[in-house]
Design an enzyme around this catalytic site. Structure first.
Site, mmCIF file in Angstrom:
data_model
loop_
_atom_site.group_PDB
_atom_site.id
_atom_site.type_symbol
_atom_site.label_atom_id
_atom_site.label_comp_id
_atom_site.label_asym_id
_atom_site.label_seq_id
_atom_site.Cartn_x
_atom_site.Cartn_y
_atom_site.Cartn_z
ATOM 1 N N CYS A 81 0.967 -1.196 -0.096
ATOM 2 C CA CYS A 81 -0.055 -0.127 -0.147
ATOM 3 C C CYS A 81 0.984 1.315 -0.056
ATOM 4 O O CYS A 81 0.568 2.133 -0.624
ATOM 5 C CB CYS A 81 -1.014 0.099 1.104
ATOM 6 S SG CYS A 81 -0.191 0.000 2.813
ATOM 7 N N HIS A 129 -2.262 1.763 7.210
ATOM 8 C CA HIS A 129 -2.665 1.868 5.601
ATOM 9 C C HIS A 129 -2.312 3.053 5.167
ATOM 10 O O HIS A 129 -2.253 4.109 5.909
ATOM 11 C CB HIS A 129 -4.080 1.590 5.673
ATOM 12 C CG HIS A 129 -4.578 1.416 4.128
ATOM 13 N ND1 HIS A 129 -4.011 0.577 3.138
ATOM 14 C CD2 HIS A 129 -5.777 2.070 3.585
ATOM 15 C CE1 HIS A 129 -4.601 0.616 1.778
ATOM 16 N NE2 HIS A 129 -5.609 1.467 2.116
#
Length: 335
Positions: free
Chosen positions: A95, A170
């Site tokens: 990510c 994230h």
């Protein structure tokens, strides 16, 4: 949990490792992918002064502790948006790099270099899932990304399934495309339209969106990281020097102020050079495997009968630190 001393080469070649969220790491990663004239800066506040000092800003990267978000209360464009390069994240631990790539692919006036240009040309007509596959299977991107992994003597595999209480972080991107600002989250089925952008002032639209996210999670979580992908600062300052030198040669403006301005920008360029040098040194340390050195040091200490003494001193220091921390806690943090 099972402890392994190694991972099979085939598995390692396909896996993406976790990497540190650091502007020096991401700047070198971008450069090694082949992108030119771009660097990453950490942002500590969202004030106009801070953001204006970093102009031009191509996009923002926001790191936060992941919580389930179905984006039902926002303008999620599952079918995609015109002109927006969006990729689903289909591989674990990618990510960070994917958020950076998403911003770069949608940014204007950025030299993507041959690798990202090739991917963009090939994958732009594909759907988000397939674009994610293309990025996840790209050998160059994966190799550069994994080069920033910390050397580990052992790999730990767990049979336990993740829970919502686990610390999973994230990365998402914010980037303007046309007259719209989008949030690009690889875990969503499509880009999220944040709002309209007027006169190119997209940061004014991004600020409240990021602040809203922080406020949403801040009651339980204080670990956030905000990064800006910006034009190379040395290039920016060099361009300003050329403008001032042109004004000086034409006899325009106050000569003393112009010379002072040139000197100020030259000082900023030197600061940037020192910063890049520091980043380079830190990245070398990140990648270096210190395990053989530590092993041989302990071995030499043991063979010379000094290891027990070193351990004893270290234990006393650790106990003193723990006692000091306990005393500080009892006194409410007062010295």
């Amino acid at each position: 949990k099972v402890l392994h001393s190694s991972v099979s080469p085939s598995a390692m070649s396909q896996a993406w490792c976790t990497i540190e969220s650091d502007p020096g790491v991401f700047t070198e990663l971008i450069q090694r992918i082949g992108v030119k004239g771009v660097q990453v800066e950490e942002i500590y506040d969202l004030s106009d002064e801070t953001l204006n000092a970093l102009q031009p800003v191509h996009g923002l990267i926001f790191l936060f502790k992941w919580v389930k978000d179905d984006a039902s209360d926002r303008n999620l464009l599952s079918g995609g948006a015109p002109g927006v390069f969006f990729a689903k994240q289909v591989v674990q631990n990618a990510c960070a790099t994917q958020a950076i790539i998403s911003v770069l692919m949608n940014a204007s006036n950025v030299d993507l270099g041959p690798e990202l240009s090739r991917i963009k040309e090939f994958a732009s007509a594909l759907g988000p899932e397939m674009i994610g596959q293309v990025i996840g299977q790209d050998r160059v991107l994966r190799t550069v990304h994994n080069s920033f992994s910390r050397p580990e003597p052992f790999m730990v595999e767990s049979d336990e399934k993740g829970t919502e209480d686990d610390d999973a972080f994230h990365f998402i991107g914010y980037v303007p495309v046309g007259n719209k600002l989008y949030e690009l989250d690889g875990l969503q089925p499509g880009p999220i339209e944040i709002g309209d952008v007027k006169d190119g002032k997209w940061l004014e639209v991004a600020k409240p969106a990021i602040e809203k996210r922080i406020q949403k999670y801040s009651q339980k979580e204080i670990r956030f990281n905000l990064l800006a992908i910006v034009k190379n600062r040395q290039e920016v300052f060099s361009e300003e020097i050329k403008k001032l030198q042109a004004s000086l040669s034409k006899g325009e403006g106050d000569e003393a102020k112009i010379k002072a301005g040139i000197e100020d920008y030259e000082g900023k360029i030197n600061q940037e050079k020192q910063k890049f040098k520091k980043w380079e040194e830190e990245n070398v340390r990140r990648k270096h495997n210190f395990v053989p050195f530590v092993f041989n040091l302990l071995k030499e200490l043991a063979q010379n009968g000094k290891l027990d003494k070193v351990v004893e001193v270290a234990q006393k220091k650790a106990e003193a630190r723990m006692e000091a921390a306990a005393n500080k806690a009892k006194s409410g943090g007062k010295k």
